[in-house]
Enzyme design. Structure first.
Site, short mmCIF file in Angstrom:
data_model
loop_
_atom_site.label_atom_id
_atom_site.label_comp_id
_atom_site.label_asym_id
_atom_site.label_seq_id
_atom_site.Cartn_x
_atom_site.Cartn_y
_atom_site.Cartn_z
N GLU A 174 40.12 41.97 5.14
CA GLU A 174 39.42 40.69 5.11
C GLU A 174 39.97 39.74 4.04
OE1 GLU A 174 35.23 41.50 4.79
OE2 GLU A 174 35.16 42.49 6.73
N GLU A 356 35.60 47.75 11.24
CA GLU A 356 34.24 47.70 10.66
C GLU A 356 33.31 47.07 11.67
OE1 GLU A 356 33.69 45.82 6.82
OE2 GLU A 356 35.56 46.68 6.05
O1 IFM Z 1 30.64 45.74 2.59
C1 IFM Z 1 31.48 44.84 3.22
C2 IFM Z 1 32.90 45.35 3.23
O2 IFM Z 1 33.37 45.58 1.95
C3 IFM Z 1 33.80 44.35 3.89
N1 IFM Z 1 33.30 43.95 5.18
C4 IFM Z 1 31.93 43.56 5.27
C5 IFM Z 1 31.04 44.61 4.65
C6 IFM Z 1 29.56 44.18 4.74
O3 IFM Z 1 29.36 42.99 4.06
#
Ligand code: IFM
Length: 454
Positions: A174, A356
Site C-alpha cells: 500500500e 488483504e
Molecule cells: O492494518 C492495515 C494494514 O496494515 C494495511 N492494510 C489495511 C489494514 C487495515 O487498516
C-alpha cells in the site's frame, strides 16, 4: 439487515491449488521493538510523539509474535491454511537502513520461513510494510532520491538469506498509505504534512519498486515478484458532472497513481495536471524503471471510494441500512468483483492475489467465545464476489484474510480488532473467533493436499 439473493447462495468450488492464507505485518504484531539489535523505525518515533497514536500506544510489545512465532504458525496450520503472508522489518535486518546487517534479525525471518515450510505452508514476504528505519528518515526517508538504491540493497539482503524458499516477494504494501498518510496528511509516520514531499515520496517509491524487482530478477530467483496496492472501485455520489469529475480525479490520485507507473511507466496525466505547480521537479521519464514484468499483483480490498465534489468518503452512500465496520468503512462485497474485473481489463497481469481483505468490528469475548457474525458474513460475501470475478475470467490465485490476529492498527492503536483470532493483550492469549472457525471450515475440503516443503 437482511442478506438474501446471490450473496447467500452456495459459493462454487475454488481451484484445488488455490492459495488460502492469512496476512500480518511486522510492526503490527512482532513487538520486541528494541531486542536483538533491531534499530528504531519511524513508527517507534511516531508512537512516541504525543497525540499521534490513540492512547499513546506503541508496537513495543504488540502481539509478542517475535517470541511466540512458533505457536502462531501452529495456529495458522490448525486453520488448515496453506500460506502465510508477513512482512520483514527493515530496521530489524539493517538497523540503520543501510550498512551493517543484523544477523539476529535475519535469523528470525530465517526461522520463520523454515517454520512455515515445515508446517506445509508457503511463505509470502512483503519487503516494506511501513516501518522505515528512523536513520533513513533522518536523511529524508522516501523523499531522498537515494532511497531507491537503499531499498534495492535491502531487498537483496533479505533475498540473500531467505532466497527461493519464499513463494513470493512483494516490494511494497500500500504505497499510497506511505506517501499520502505519511507525508501529506501526516496521520501515519513520519507525520509530514506537505503535498509536494508526498508526491516526491510516491515517485521514489515507484523507482525503488522498479530497482528492487530488477535487482531480484538478476538473482534469477524462482520466487514470484510483485507489489501490493490498496485499490478501490470509485463511485460518484450522483450523476452531477461535478461529482463525476471528482470521482475520475479520485480514481487517478488513489488507484491509477500507483497502477500506471507499475504497468505503464508513467503517472496518470489527469492527476499530474491536477497537481500542477505542486508537482516536484523530477524526471518523469525515469518512471519507466517502475515498469518491470511482474508475476503477480497483490490487491488489498476493503471498501469503495464514494466521491462528491465535496470530498471522498469511505463510508459509502448515506442510505439507511448501509452496513459499516468499526472503522466506519462501508461493507461492499460487490466492490471486489467490480474492482477485479475492471483491473483485469485495464491492467492485465498473469496472476492476482487478494493480499488483504477483512474488517474490524467491536468484538467481545464472552465465555471464551467471540461470536463475530458480522465478520463471518463479511468473509463469506467477499469470497463469493471473488469467486464470481474468477468465473468472469480474472486469474486470482490466492486469498489472504486480514488479519490472522488482532494487532496494532496504526494511529488507532489497539482499539480496532481486525483479527480472525482474538488477542488478549494482557495475557497474549489467542482465541479463535467464530470467523476463524468459519474460514477454517470453508477452506477445508476446498484446498489441495499440502505442498511439499521446498
Ligand atoms: O492494518 C492495515 C494494514 O496494515 C494495511 N492494510 C489495511 C489494514 C487495515 O487498516
Amino acid at each position: 439487515m437482511t442478506h438474501t439473493g446471490p450473496q447467500s447462495a452456495p459459493i462454487p468450488p475454488f481451484p484445488a491449488d488455490f492459495t488460502w492464507g492469512v496476512a500480518t505485518s511486522a510492526y503490527q504484531i512482532e513487538g520486541a521493538a528494541f531486542e536483538d539489535g533491531r534499530g528504531p523505525s519511524i513508527w517507534d518515533t511516531y508512537c512516541r510523539t504525543p497525540g499521534k497514536v490513540l492512547g499513546g500506544e506503541t508496537g513495543d510489545v504488540a502481539c509478542d509474535h517475535y517470541h511466540r512465532w512458533a505457536a502462531d504458525l501452529d495456529l495458522i496450520q490448525s486453520l488448515n491454511l496453506n500460506a502465510y503472508r508477513f512482512s520483514v522489518a527493515w530496521p530489524r535486518v539493517v538497523p540503520q537502513g543501510r550498512g551493517p546487517v543484523n544477523k539476529a534479525g535475519l535469523d528470525f525471518y530465517d526461522r520463520l520461513v523454515d517454520g512455515i515450510l515445515a508446517r506445509g505452508m508457503q511463505p509470502h514476504v512483503t519487503l516494506y510494510h511501513w516501518d522505515l528505519p528512523q536513520a533513513l528518515q533522518d536523511q529524508g526517508g522516501w523523499a531522498n532520491p537515494d532511497v531507491q538504491h537503499w531499498f534495492a540493497e535491502y531487498a537483496l539482503t533479505v533475498y540473500g538469506r531467505l532466497g527461493d524458499r519464499v513463494a513470493s516477494y512483494a516490494t511494497f504494501n500500500e504505497p499510497w498509505c506511505t506517501a499520502e498518510l505519511g507525508y501529506h496528511v501526516g496521520r501515519h509516520a513520519p507525520g509530514i504534512q506537505d503535498l509536494r514531499t508526498s508526491l516526491l515520496a510516491s515517485y521514489h517509491i515507484q523507482l525503488a519498486h522498479g530497482r528492487a524487482v530488477q535487482a531480484l530478477r538478476e538473482q534469477n530467483t524462482t520466487a514470484e515478484l510483485g507489489t501490493v496496492l490498496n485499490l478501490y472501485p470509485v463511485d460518484a455520489a450522483s450523476d452531477d458532472p461535478e461529482d463525476e469529475a471528482a470521482a475520475r480525479l479520485a480514481d487517478a490520485k488513489i488507484n491509477r497513481w500507483y497502477l500506471d507507473p507499475v504497468f505503464r511507466g508513467v503517472f496518470p496525466s489527469l492527476a499530474v495536471e491536477h497537481y500542477g505547480a505542486a508537482m516536484p521537479d523530477v524526471d518523469l521519464a525515469a518512471l519507466a524503471v517502475a515498469r518491470q514484468p511482474l508475476d503477480f499483483l497483490g490487491v488489498n480490498y476493503y471498501f469503495r471510494q464514494w466521491v462528491s465534489r465535496d470530498g471522498v468518503s469511505r463510508a459509502g452512500p448515506p442510505t439507511p441500512g448501509t452496513e459499516r465496520t468499526a472503522m466506519g468503512w462501508e461493507v461492499y462485497p460487490e466492490g471486489l468483483y467490480r474492482l477485479l474485473t475492471d483491473l483485469h481489463r485495464d491492467y492485465p497481469v498473469k496472476k492476482y492475489y487478494i493480499t488483504e481483505n477483512g474488517a474490524a468490528f467491536d468484538d467481545q469475548i464472552v465465555g471464551g467465545e467471540v461470536r463475530d457474525e458480522a465478520r463471518v458474513r463479511y468473509l463469506r460475501t467477499h469470497l463469493s464476489e471473488l469467486r464470481r470475478a474468477m468465473h468472469a475470467g480474472v486469474p486470482v490465485a490466492g486469498y489472504f484474510a486480514w488479519s490472522l490476529m488482532d494487532n496494532f492498527e496504526w494511529a488507532f492503536g489497539y482499539s480496532k480488532r481486525f483479527g480472525i483470532v482474538h488477542v488478549d493483550y494482557d495475557t497474549q492469549q489467542r482465541t479463535l473467533k467464530d470467523s476463524a472457525k468459519w474460514y477454517r471450515d470453508f477452506v477445508t475440503g476446498r484446498r489441495a493436499a499440502r505442498p511439499v516443503a521446498r
